[in-house]
Design a protein around this motif. Structure first.
Motif, short mmCIF file in Angstrom:
data_model
loop_
_atom_site.label_atom_id
_atom_site.label_comp_id
_atom_site.label_asym_id
_atom_site.label_seq_id
_atom_site.Cartn_x
_atom_site.Cartn_y
_atom_site.Cartn_z
N GLU A 1 0.82 -1.21 0.00
CA GLU A 1 0.00 0.00 0.00
C GLU A 1 0.86 1.26 0.00
O GLU A 1 0.52 2.26 -0.64
CB GLU A 1 -0.93 0.01 1.22
CG GLU A 1 -1.90 -1.15 1.31
CD GLU A 1 -3.00 -1.08 0.24
OE1 GLU A 1 -3.39 0.03 -0.14
OE2 GLU A 1 -3.46 -2.16 -0.19
N LEU B 1 8.80 -9.00 4.39
CA LEU B 1 7.98 -9.29 3.21
C LEU B 1 7.62 -10.77 3.11
O LEU B 1 6.91 -11.18 2.20
CB LEU B 1 8.73 -8.86 1.94
CG LEU B 1 8.89 -7.36 1.77
CD1 LEU B 1 9.89 -7.05 0.66
CD2 LEU B 1 7.54 -6.71 1.48
N MET C 1 12.23 -9.66 -2.70
CA MET C 1 11.06 -8.81 -2.52
C MET C 1 10.09 -9.00 -3.67
O MET C 1 9.93 -8.12 -4.52
CB MET C 1 11.49 -7.35 -2.44
CG MET C 1 12.26 -7.05 -1.16
SD MET C 1 13.32 -5.62 -1.35
CE MET C 1 14.91 -6.38 -1.19
N ARG D 1 6.90 -9.06 -4.03
CA ARG D 1 5.62 -8.37 -4.16
C ARG D 1 5.76 -7.02 -4.87
O ARG D 1 4.80 -6.53 -5.42
CB ARG D 1 4.97 -8.19 -2.80
CG ARG D 1 4.80 -9.49 -2.06
CD ARG D 1 3.96 -9.29 -0.82
NE ARG D 1 2.59 -8.94 -1.15
CZ ARG D 1 1.61 -9.83 -1.28
NH1 ARG D 1 1.88 -11.11 -1.14
NH2 ARG D 1 0.40 -9.45 -1.56
N ARG D 2 6.96 -6.47 -4.81
CA ARG D 2 7.10 -5.16 -5.44
C ARG D 2 7.01 -5.26 -6.96
O ARG D 2 6.78 -4.28 -7.63
CB ARG D 2 8.41 -4.53 -5.03
CG ARG D 2 8.26 -3.75 -3.72
CD ARG D 2 9.44 -2.87 -3.49
NE ARG D 2 10.49 -3.62 -2.83
CZ ARG D 2 11.73 -3.21 -2.74
NH1 ARG D 2 12.08 -2.07 -3.29
NH2 ARG D 2 12.63 -3.91 -2.12
N ARG E 1 3.88 -3.90 -9.16
CA ARG E 1 3.65 -2.55 -9.63
C ARG E 1 4.26 -2.42 -11.01
O ARG E 1 5.23 -3.12 -11.28
CB ARG E 1 4.30 -1.57 -8.65
CG ARG E 1 3.50 -0.31 -8.47
CD ARG E 1 3.86 0.35 -7.15
NE ARG E 1 3.23 -0.33 -6.03
CZ ARG E 1 3.88 -1.05 -5.14
NH1 ARG E 1 5.17 -1.21 -5.22
NH2 ARG E 1 3.25 -1.64 -4.17
N GLU F 1 -2.66 -5.09 -6.21
CA GLU F 1 -3.23 -5.55 -4.96
C GLU F 1 -3.50 -4.39 -4.00
O GLU F 1 -3.96 -4.61 -2.90
CB GLU F 1 -2.29 -6.56 -4.32
CG GLU F 1 -2.17 -7.83 -5.16
CD GLU F 1 -1.29 -8.88 -4.52
OE1 GLU F 1 -0.80 -8.64 -3.40
OE2 GLU F 1 -1.09 -9.92 -5.16
N ARG F 2 -3.22 -3.19 -4.43
CA ARG F 2 -3.46 -2.06 -3.53
C ARG F 2 -4.95 -1.91 -3.26
O ARG F 2 -5.77 -1.97 -4.17
CB ARG F 2 -2.93 -0.76 -4.13
CG ARG F 2 -1.43 -0.61 -4.00
CD ARG F 2 -1.02 0.82 -4.30
NE ARG F 2 -1.65 1.74 -3.37
CZ ARG F 2 -1.92 3.02 -3.65
NH1 ARG F 2 -1.63 3.50 -4.83
NH2 ARG F 2 -2.49 3.78 -2.76
N THR F 3 -5.28 -1.69 -2.01
CA THR F 3 -6.69 -1.49 -1.63
C THR F 3 -7.06 -0.02 -1.61
O THR F 3 -8.23 0.33 -1.67
CB THR F 3 -6.95 -2.05 -0.23
OG1 THR F 3 -6.18 -1.29 0.72
CG2 THR F 3 -6.58 -3.52 -0.14
N GLY F 4 -6.07 0.84 -1.46
CA GLY F 4 -6.37 2.25 -1.30
C GLY F 4 -6.81 2.60 0.12
O GLY F 4 -7.15 3.76 0.40
N LEU F 5 -6.80 1.63 1.01
CA LEU F 5 -7.15 1.92 2.41
C LEU F 5 -6.01 2.68 3.07
O LEU F 5 -4.87 2.66 2.62
CB LEU F 5 -7.45 0.62 3.15
CG LEU F 5 -8.72 -0.10 2.69
CD1 LEU F 5 -8.77 -1.51 3.25
CD2 LEU F 5 -9.96 0.70 3.10
N SER G 1 27.47 -11.47 12.88
CA SER G 1 26.13 -11.87 12.45
C SER G 1 25.83 -13.30 12.91
O SER G 1 26.72 -14.05 13.31
CB SER G 1 25.99 -11.74 10.93
OG SER G 1 26.96 -12.53 10.31
N ASP G 2 24.59 -13.64 12.82
CA ASP G 2 24.09 -14.94 13.29
C ASP G 2 24.64 -16.05 12.39
O ASP G 2 24.36 -16.07 11.19
CB ASP G 2 22.56 -14.91 13.24
CG ASP G 2 21.93 -16.16 13.83
OD1 ASP G 2 22.67 -17.02 14.36
OD2 ASP G 2 20.69 -16.25 13.78
#
Lengths: 402, 178
Positions: free
Chosen positions: A173, A203, B1, B3-4, B7, B25-29, B171-172
């Motif tokens: 969003e 993510l 990433m 999901r990006r 767009r 998938e943007r809802t605009g909420l 680091s781990d």
């Protein structure tokens, strides 16, 4: 006390329980005359039977270092009742009105956004079973015998069905900029608790949860909104979540530098040791219980892994000389409590009971000796050793040096 | 990433010869905050100094702030009392009895500023102003031998403070048992 289902007290043979129940004022339904009293009418919100006495155990009732432990020995299945979920908070439990609560997401984003609770509930929801474990759970287990009962030794872990929004959806969003690599979460408690989460992780399966076991998240668990980072140390699942800043680096908050880091023998400390490794513990029979007489018992316990699902749990009744596979009972969710059980006939002799979990990465729960060999004696967190309980000839169960 | 990659708002996917139009998938909420609302939402201080506000504080100013707000729990000289020791413990990390203090353990001075701003004084977090926080940080770092008596800390100088254990973290690398 004879009941259709063998009660916990019958199993444990806890002294005093039967006497207490026969005197309990709520026992009025058990009349012997021909005229029977009517039972209670419906209630607004049901409570456990007055014969049940499961309680969290609290180390420090004041807010200074407040935590409370889940009574794991009392639990059935894989879900922790919300009122028995362990607590850890650093500046007390805030009272937050959901109508005025806001989640702000900003920083390295295309468009900062402010979400109301109504906004969040309208979005696509997910419901998932996940454990939360404080990485300081089992801190007393660095000594060979460890804590005397499972509430003290392992009770900073609990498992719920969490409902909420995937953080990935929320980040969609706002639109994450290309140079972002971390998010920083902030709570609305007095101390504005804050932790950083790698963006790659954020993510993946990270949730913003408003539901817990079918109802709203409890105040002690972050009402009305908490971060949930499945499989990771509890403190990163920031409660009372009010703000997420998308960032180019971790904030190096106090609770990811001064605390929740793991000092090794060479003086270097591991940082961002987020994942909780596979672990299991026998909850019945366990410390401070008592077996009333020899014969059949079911060894029961819980196993979990922050890396995935539990693929195997083995049980030993001879201190680890021989192992047999336990049955996995019920669902086997990733990063969730998994119930195991194994039949056992107690012969009345002394036995050392142990369990050992393996997860679907092939990782096998280690011994205390293996952890000390790898990490030395100055680490505090992430103790997932194999725990032993000693069953004595008397039937008493105690902590034991494995 | 992954999901990006969804767009821009429309992505055309060719699967087995069939064309799908996948809506964003943007809802605009959610609502876009004004600059004022965003400023009031809060902030994070980062090791490179991002987020640090204007203002400054000196060691001597910090001494007074410390005695008034901190000494009752952390001890007169930050040696620890009801609350944790804040100084001392250098070279103790390999001793088997490590004393992890700001001086001996904390890798970034900005963390001290950020944590005091969030969570201290314990009974009234949020009650110190920015100058007072810079000052008390300067006093503590001076007590720990990290900065000099004449140090003035502000948004430029604080991120440049070299903490003794700056290189103390790795680091781990688990799993570490067989």
């Amino acid at each position: 006390m004879s009941k259709q289902r063998p009660s916990r007290r019958a199993f444990l043979g806890l002294a005093g329980a039967a006497a207490a129940s026969s005197l309990h004022p709520a026992a009025r339904a058990q009349t012997t005359g021909e005229i029977r009293d009517l039972g209670d009418t419906p209630s607004d919100y049901g409570r456990p039977s007055p014969f049940e006495d499961s309680k969290r155990w609290s180390r420090a009732p004041d807010a200074t270092a407040s935590s409370s432990n889940t009574p794991l020995a009392d639990l059935e299945g894989i879900v922790t009742p919300s009122g028995l979920h362990f607590e850890r908070h650093h500046t007390g439990v805030p009272a937050i009105d959901p109508d005025t609560h806001r989640l702000t997401i900003h920083g390295l984003v295309d468009r900062p956004l402010v979400f109301t609770m109504d906004d969040l509930v309208r979005m696509s929801s997910v419901s998932r079973f996940h454990f939360i474990e404080c990485s300081g759970n089992s801190a007393r287990e660095w000594s060979p015998a460890g804590a005397p009962n499972v509430q003290l030794s392992h009770g900073l872990a609990s498992c719920s069905e969490w409902t909420g929004v995937l953080l990935a959806d929320l980040l969609d969003e706002v639109g994450v900029k290309a140079d972002a690599s971390w998010i920083v979460a902030e709570g609305a408690d007095a101390g504005l608790m804050s932790r950083s989460v790698p963006l790659e992780r954020a993510l993946d399966d990270v949730m913003i949860a408003y539901g817990q076991n079918g109802e709203a998240v409890r105040p002690e668990q972050g009402y009305p909104l908490r971060l949930l980072v499945p499989g990771c140390e509890g403190s990163i699942s920031v409660k009372w979540l009010r703000r997420i800043e998308v960032a180019h680096m971790p904030s190096m908050a106090r609770d990811e530098t001064s605390k929740y880091t793991d000092l090794l023998p060479d003086g270097k400390a591991r940082q961002f040791t987020l994942v909780m490794d596979a672990k299991s513990v026998i909850t019945r029979p366990s410390g401070e219980q008592k077996l009333d007489r020899p014969g059949f018992f079911e060894i029961r316990g819980l196993a979990w892994s922050g890396r995935g699902t539990i693929s195997r749990v083995e049980v030993s009744t001879d201190g680890g000389r021989s192992w047999t596979d336990a049955e996995i009972e019920g669902p086997r969710h990733a990063k969730a409590f998994t119930r195991f059980r194994s039949p056992w006939r107690w012969d009345g002799g002394r036995h050392l009971l142990m369990s050992r979990a393996t997860d679907d990465t092939g990782y096998v729960q280690p011994t205390l000796a293996a952890l000390l060999e790898a990490r030395g004696r100055s680490t505090i967190y992430h103790n997932n050793r194999i725990k032993a309980w000693e069953v004595r000839e008397s039937g008493e169960v105690t902590n034991a040096e494995a | 990433m992954p999901r990006r990659s969804w767009r821009p708002t429309f992505a055309l996917l060719f699967v087995s010869g069939v064309v799908f139009a996948a809506e964003s998938e943007r809802t605009g909420l959610g609502s876009e905050p004004t600059a004022e609302e965003l400023g009031a939402a809060g902030y994070t201080v980062f090791p490179d100094g991002k987020g640090l506000p204007a203002g400054s504080g000196t060691v001597s100013e910090g001494r007074a702030v410390y005695q008034q707000f901190c000494a009752a729990c952390h001890g007169k000289n930050a040696e620890g009392d009801e609350a944790a020791a804040l100084v001392g413990g250098r070279d103790s990390l390999t001793s088997g009895r490590p004393r992890k203090t700001v001086e001996s353990y904390w890798p970034y001075a900005t963390t001290l500023w950020d944590y005091i701003r969030r969570s201290m004084p314990y009974e009234s977090p949020g009650s110190l102003n920015d100058d007072e926080i810079y000052a008390v940080v300067a006093h503590l770092l001076h007590l720990g031998g990290v900065v000099g008596e004449d140090a003035v800390l502000d948004q430029e100088s604080l991120p440049r403070v070299e903490m003794p254990n700056r290189e103390g973290f790795v680091s781990d690398d688990r799993p570490d048992t067989d």
